[in-house]
Design a protein around this motif. Structure first.
Motif, PDB file in Angstrom:
ATOM      1  N   PRO A 643      27.490  43.288  41.924  1.00 15.87           N
ATOM      2  CA  PRO A 643      27.500  43.435  43.382  1.00 15.87           C
ATOM      3  C   PRO A 643      28.253  42.280  44.045  1.00 15.87           C
ATOM      4  N   ILE A 644      28.916  42.597  45.155  1.00 15.88           N
ATOM      5  CA  ILE A 644      29.627  41.584  45.934  1.00 15.88           C
ATOM      6  C   ILE A 644      29.078  41.621  47.355  1.00 15.88           C
ATOM      7  N   TYR A 645      28.602  40.466  47.834  1.00 16.23           N
ATOM      8  CA  TYR A 645      28.104  40.349  49.205  1.00 16.23           C
ATOM      9  C   TYR A 645      29.300  40.144  50.126  1.00 16.23           C
ATOM     10  N   THR A 646      29.405  40.960  51.168  1.00 16.88           N
ATOM     11  CA  THR A 646      30.569  40.872  52.039  1.00 16.88           C
ATOM     12  C   THR A 646      30.202  41.200  53.477  1.00 16.88           C
ATOM     13  N   SER A 647      30.891  40.584  54.411  1.00 16.08           N
ATOM     14  CA  SER A 647      30.773  40.964  55.817  1.00 16.08           C
ATOM     15  C   SER A 647      31.610  42.209  56.053  1.00 16.08           C
ATOM     16  N   HIS A 648      31.439  42.842  57.215  1.00 14.45           N
ATOM     17  CA  HIS A 648      32.059  44.144  57.447  1.00 14.45           C
ATOM     18  C   HIS A 648      33.577  44.089  57.413  1.00 14.45           C
ATOM     19  N   ASN A 649      34.162  42.934  57.765  1.00 10.09           N
ATOM     20  CA  ASN A 649      35.628  42.847  57.813  1.00 10.09           C
ATOM     21  C   ASN A 649      36.208  41.960  56.727  1.00 10.09           C
ATOM     22  N   LYS A 650      35.385  41.541  55.767  1.00  9.11           N
ATOM     23  CA  LYS A 650      35.889  40.724  54.669  1.00  9.11           C
ATOM     24  C   LYS A 650      36.670  41.588  53.701  1.00  9.11           C
ATOM     25  N   ILE A 651      37.813  41.097  53.257  1.00 10.89           N
ATOM     26  CA  ILE A 651      38.696  41.857  52.380  1.00 10.89           C
ATOM     27  C   ILE A 651      38.499  41.421  50.930  1.00 10.89           C
ATOM     28  N   ILE A 652      38.379  42.400  50.048  1.00  5.83           N
ATOM     29  CA  ILE A 652      38.247  42.150  48.614  1.00  5.83           C
ATOM     30  C   ILE A 652      39.506  42.678  47.931  1.00  5.83           C
ATOM     31  N   THR A 653      40.085  41.889  47.077  1.00  5.05           N
ATOM     32  CA  THR A 653      41.303  42.293  46.365  1.00  5.05           C
ATOM     33  C   THR A 653      40.947  43.093  45.117  1.00  5.05           C
ATOM     34  N   VAL A 654      41.703  44.152  44.895  1.00  8.05           N
ATOM     35  CA  VAL A 654      41.522  44.962  43.698  1.00  8.05           C
ATOM     36  C   VAL A 654      42.891  45.213  43.087  1.00  8.05           C
ATOM     37  N   GLU A 655      43.000  45.056  41.771  1.00  8.68           N
ATOM     38  CA  GLU A 655      44.253  45.301  41.051  1.00  8.68           C
ATOM     39  C   GLU A 655      44.039  46.398  40.022  1.00  8.68           C
ATOM     40  N   LEU A 656      44.935  47.382  40.034  1.00 10.92           N
ATOM     41  CA  LEU A 656      44.827  48.500  39.104  1.00 10.92           C
ATOM     42  C   LEU A 656      46.163  48.741  38.419  1.00 10.92           C
ATOM     43  N   LYS A 657      46.100  48.894  37.106  1.00 14.35           N
ATOM     44  CA  LYS A 657      47.288  49.288  36.359  1.00 14.35           C
ATOM     45  C   LYS A 657      47.602  50.757  36.634  1.00 14.35           C
ATOM     46  N   GLY A 658      48.762  51.184  36.171  1.00  9.52           N
ATOM     47  CA  GLY A 658      49.120  52.586  36.335  1.00  9.52           C
ATOM     48  C   GLY A 658      48.053  53.498  35.761  1.00  9.52           C
ATOM     49  N   ARG A 659      47.638  54.507  36.546  1.00  7.35           N
ATOM     50  CA  ARG A 659      46.656  55.517  36.149  1.00  7.35           C
ATOM     51  C   ARG A 659      45.260  54.939  35.935  1.00  7.35           C
ATOM     52  N   GLU A 660      44.989  53.785  36.519  1.00  7.18           N
ATOM     53  CA  GLU A 660      43.641  53.220  36.497  1.00  7.18           C
ATOM     54  C   GLU A 660      42.925  53.545  37.798  1.00  7.18           C
ATOM     55  N   PHE A 661      41.602  53.350  37.777  1.00  4.41           N
ATOM     56  CA  PHE A 661      40.788  53.633  38.951  1.00  4.41           C
ATOM     57  C   PHE A 661      39.623  52.663  39.015  1.00  4.41           C
ATOM     58  N   GLU A 662      38.960  52.639  40.142  1.00  8.60           N
ATOM     59  CA  GLU A 662      37.703  51.917  40.323  1.00  8.60           C
ATOM     60  C   GLU A 662      36.872  52.681  41.348  1.00  8.60           C
ATOM     61  N   VAL A 663      35.557  52.620  41.194  1.00 11.71           N
ATOM     62  CA  VAL A 663      34.646  53.236  42.153  1.00 11.71           C
ATOM     63  C   VAL A 663      33.692  52.168  42.665  1.00 11.71           C
ATOM     64  N   PHE A 664      33.571  52.071  43.982  1.00 16.23           N
ATOM     65  CA  PHE A 664      32.686  51.099  44.619  1.00 16.23           C
ATOM     66  C   PHE A 664      31.585  51.822  45.384  1.00 16.23           C
ATOM     67  N   THR A 665      30.357  51.382  45.178  1.00 13.77           N
ATOM     68  CA  THR A 665      29.252  51.819  46.030  1.00 13.77           C
ATOM     69  C   THR A 665      29.117  50.802  47.158  1.00 13.77           C
ATOM     70  N   VAL A 666      29.086  51.277  48.386  1.00 12.33           N
ATOM     71  CA  VAL A 666      29.075  50.404  49.563  1.00 12.33           C
ATOM     72  C   VAL A 666      27.763  50.639  50.314  1.00 12.33           C
ATOM     73  N   VAL A 667      26.975  49.557  50.474  1.00 16.27           N
ATOM     74  CA  VAL A 667      25.625  49.700  51.030  1.00 16.27           C
ATOM     75  C   VAL A 667      25.394  48.684  52.148  1.00 16.27           C
ATOM     76  N   PRO A 668      24.989  49.131  53.333  1.00 18.59           N
ATOM     77  CA  PRO A 668      24.615  48.177  54.387  1.00 18.59           C
ATOM     78  C   PRO A 668      23.418  47.337  53.945  1.00 18.59           C
ATOM     79  N   ILE A 669      23.480  46.051  54.238  1.00 22.34           N
ATOM     80  CA  ILE A 669      22.367  45.151  53.916  1.00 22.34           C
ATOM     81  C   ILE A 669      21.368  45.165  55.075  1.00 22.34           C
ATOM     82  N   THR A 670      20.100  45.290  54.723  1.00 23.10           N
ATOM     83  CA  THR A 670      19.032  45.253  55.722  1.00 23.10           C
ATOM     84  C   THR A 670      18.230  43.976  55.549  1.00 23.10           C
ATOM     85  N   LYS A 671      18.031  43.262  56.653  1.00 23.45           N
ATOM     86  CA  LYS A 671      17.238  42.035  56.620  1.00 23.45           C
ATOM     87  C   LYS A 671      15.778  42.368  56.909  1.00 23.45           C
TER      88      LYS A 671
END
Length: 762
Positions: A643-671
């Motif tokens: 898991p990566i903790y991030t603010s709503h506008n924080k940018i995360i870099t992702v690098e993919l080779k040809g024909r690669e993929f990634e799937v991210f689950t994105v969940v709002p944090i509740t205090k």
């Protein structure tokens, strides 16, 4: 929504020019009780096929969804009018923002007017044009005031949705996806016979395929018996027309009942018609616990229609019809399938008899146990309008009859629309709720796979407002199997494969299909024997973690071509009940060639692409967050498992080779308190992990969840939980102090699709 106006030769949205040098004959008519407008033309010209220039589009990025084949759309991006392809049925133009103006999105939707269909195209002068066609040389009169609906706004998805919902009311010929009954097959794993057998499918082959999947622990809960079950033959003077293992396009339907392959020799002579077929379907359902059996047919019966001189077909008053191809389809190129059907013509059921034809066919299929139909080759209707009052009238008559028959004969809105990317089809869909979203999955065409994922995603931005997009079958045992599987997981679409028997990769399927209690063992009469439960191991129930919406490209991907620009990744977003999901794909290296009319690899070794993801890529994430949400999220990487903790506008870099993929689950944090915050991720070994979380409630000290499925459940917790309770029993868990990842094992429940009660006390 933005104000639209026409002044000084310009079409403007909130005062910003979109089209320049607009012709004096162009009309702009405000839509009643709606901020959108209609574009039309004033002309004394008459004819069954006419082209009218509107104005110039220069320097603004656009997304066109156009038909590159009669049956299928794909995407095209550009910045000027001459780049807009013929047969553009959807056009969205980006108007960049400034210091005082936010970016706006203008949608152009060509529609029907009377007996005519409008469509968009560009010309060499960078002008946007309307092509107006009736499909019948004798139908030439039109009004011309309401040919293209135009609307603009700051949220592209909202503009598209509200535009389609307005046209739903204005045209009265179709219903929005939200108003249609959702076929239950969307929620279950399935298998289709097409790529496994093509037209050589047999009853024994169907059993072999289902047994093979079940034996490996991924039983299908629905099956589609594709082309190959019907009784067909060619005309004596015809020549065979097929590509490889595909269907013979010269064949015509001779009767509505099954062919010899789906009959039974052990059924007595005194049995009623279809008794053997009925027994086969009964055995399939009970032996393999199938919930649904769907079957294939073309909208005109078979590829070549029905055979006029066949004794059983004459009651429908069929006649041979020549095809009139749309101007834009001819301009974009005629492929082998279209040429073959045009050469042999089509045997067309009399429109006044088509309701009887469908009812006879579907009532028979229902009587033998069939639950629904995949109706193929739907766009062919627009070419058959001559002598029937034109394409619009003929298609509407057929689609009304088809939907009436499906409603009468099958439960749960049991139909799938295929080869139906003609406006004549989806603008006449009041009930049909599933539509194939792109050209086929081609297992033996290495150029097609990245193109396929891009096409289904972009097409879903438009088609997804009419129906639930179907991203087609795929092979689980294939070099691109995980790539295709991940795309289906974020697509919100049915998930089904077309593997040959004994050719499966269950490590891929287990990321898509949920298991339930049961065992692999002997079965008698379709029921598990008590001995079967001596070897207890997970037996999948066949349900899937389907995302709730049509998967669509993120806003920053709408106007870049991820298949051929060499720099862009494709990001596809979707929503679950309590989480978002974001798929990222490197689709570079291949594209459709308009010159050769085929998929072409233009880069054998696509380079690694660097892109960015952020929480707000999931456009509707805020709708599931609480009122006090500050925008902070957890983004969980499927492949990296963290898991990566991030603010709503924080940018995360992702690098993919040809024909690669990634799937991210994105969940709002509740205090929950000043120190305690929480975000459930779901079943972290699944592609769409967050789809397992069906209910989520918080109080000051506890998190209450209802979760489906079994396996490793994960969540982010800023503090180590005091305890975790599952079904009123305290449960062991693992907590990583560094990543703040909480994990526990959910077992296999005896009830199908059971929702576990999970309570985390912090």
């Amino acid at each position: 929504m933005a104000d639209l106006s026409l002044a000084d030769g310009e079409l403007l949205a909130s005062g910003i020019p979109i089209l320049s040098d607009v012709h004096e004959s162009v009309l702009l008519t405000p839509a009643e009780a709606d901020p959108g407008c209609f574009l039309g033309v004033h002309s004394d010209r008459r004819g069954s096929c006419l082209v009218f220039p509107l104005g110039k589009l220069i320097g603004l990025r656009f997304l066109s969804l156009y038909r590159f084949k009669l049956w299928w759309m794909t995407h095209c991006m550009g910045k000027c009018g001459q780049e807009i392809p013929h047969e553009s049925q959807f056009l969205m133009v980006e108007v960049p923002g400034s210091l005082t103006q936010v970016t706006q999105y203008t949608v152009f939707l060509p529609i029907f007017e009377g007996s005519f269909r409008a469509v968009l195209q560009g010309n060499a002068n960078d002008e946007l044009e309307i092509c107006l066609e009736s499909g019948d040389p004798s139908v030439q009169e039109f009004e011309g005031r309401e040919l293209v609906y135009v609307a603009a706004g700051v949220d592209p998805y909202h503009v598209i949705e509200t535009s389609i919902k307005f046209l739903e009311q204005h045209l009265g010929t179709f219903s929005h996806r939200d108003k249609k009954e959702v076929p239950d097959i969307l929620n279950w794993f399935g298998w289709c016979t097409w790529d496994a057998f093509y037209t050589d499918v047999t009853a024994d082959g169907v059993k072999a395929g289902l047994k093979s999947l079940e034996g490996g622990g991924a039983p299908a809960r629905f099956v589609i018996i594709d082309d190959g079950w019907q009784t067909v033959e060619m005309d004596p003077w015809s020549t065979e027309a097929r590509i490889g293992d595909s269907a013979n396009l010269s064949n015509r339907l001779t009767r509505i009942t099954e062919n010899r392959k789906f009959q039974r020799d052990d059924v007595g002579d005194g049995e009623e018609q279809g008794a053997g077929f009925r027994q086969i379907i009964h055995e399939l359902k009970h032996q393999f616990s199938l919930k649904y059996v769907y079957i294939w047919h073309a909208i005109v019966g078979y590829w070549g229609g029905i055979k006029p001189d066949a004794p059983e077909m004459q009651v429908y008053k069929p006649k041979m019809a020549s095809l009139i191809l749309p101007l834009g389809v001819k301009s974009n190129g005629i492929d082998f399938v279209m040429k073959s059907i045009a050469m042999s013509q089509v045997g067309v059921v009399d429109p006044e008899k088509v309701e009887s034809f469908y009812n006879d066919l579907h009532s028979y299929l229902s009587s033998v146990g069939i639950d629904g139909v995949k109706v193929d080759n739907q766009s062919i209707l627009e070419t058959l309008g001559a002598g029937f009052g034109g394409r619009v009238k003929l298609a509407r008559k057929y689609h009304e009859a088809l939907e009436a028959s499906v409603s009468k004969n099958f439960r749960n809105n049991g139909t799938i629309a295929c080869m139906s990317h003609s406006m004549d089809a989806f603008y006449n869909s009041k009930k049909t709720a599933i539509i194939r979203a792109s050209d086929d999955f081609f297992p033996r065409d290495p150029a097609s796979h990245t193109i396929h994922i891009a096409s289904v995603a972009y097409n879903s931005t438009f088609l997804g407002e009419f129906m639930h997009p179907d991203w087609d079958m795929f092979h689980s045992l294939h070099p691109m199997a995980e790539y295709h599987g991940a795309a289906r997981a974020v697509g919100g679409c049915p998930i089904y494969v077309s593997d040959k028997p004994e050719n499966h990769d269950f490590s891929v399927l287990k990321k898509l299909v949920l298991p339930d209690a049961g065992a692999k063992g002997e079965r008698k009469g379709g029921l598990k024997t008590p001995l079967a439960f001596k070897r207890l191991r997970p037996w999948p129930d066949g349900s899937i973690l389907r995302a709730k919406l049509p998967g669509r490209p993120t806003r920053d991907c709408l106007f870049t071509d991820p298949t051929s620009d060499g720099t862009s990744l494709l990001k596809i977003w979707n929503m679950n009940d309590c989480t978002g999901v974001l798929g990222v794909f490197n689709c570079q290296g291949a594209a459709w060639s308009r010159g050769s009319l085929r998929n072409v690899i233009h880069d054998e070794n696509p380079k690694t692409i660097s892109g960015t993801v952020q929480a707000m890529d999931v456009a509707y994430l805020g709708k599931i967050a609480g009122e006090a949400w500050n925008g902070d999220c957890i983004i969980y990487s499927h492949r990296e498992g963290k898991p990566i903790y991030t603010s709503h506008n924080k940018i995360i870099t992702v690098e993919l080779k040809g024909r690669e993929f990634e799937v991210f689950t994105v969940v709002p944090i509740t205090k929950l308190s000043k120190e305690a915050s929480f975000a459930p991720i779901g079943l972290i070994k699944m592609f769409n992990s967050g789809g397992a979380i069906k209910e989520l409630k918080y109080d000051s000290k506890e998190v209450h969840m209802r979760v489906c499925g079994c396996g490793v459940f994960g969540a982010y917790s800023s503090l180590k939980p005091k305890r975790v309770v599952v079904e009123m029993e305290q449960k062991e868990f693992v907590y990583d102090e560094t990543s703040k990842l909480l994990t526990l094992i959910l077992g296999v429940h005896m009830k199908e699709s059971y929702l576990w009660s999970v309570i985390v006390e912090i």
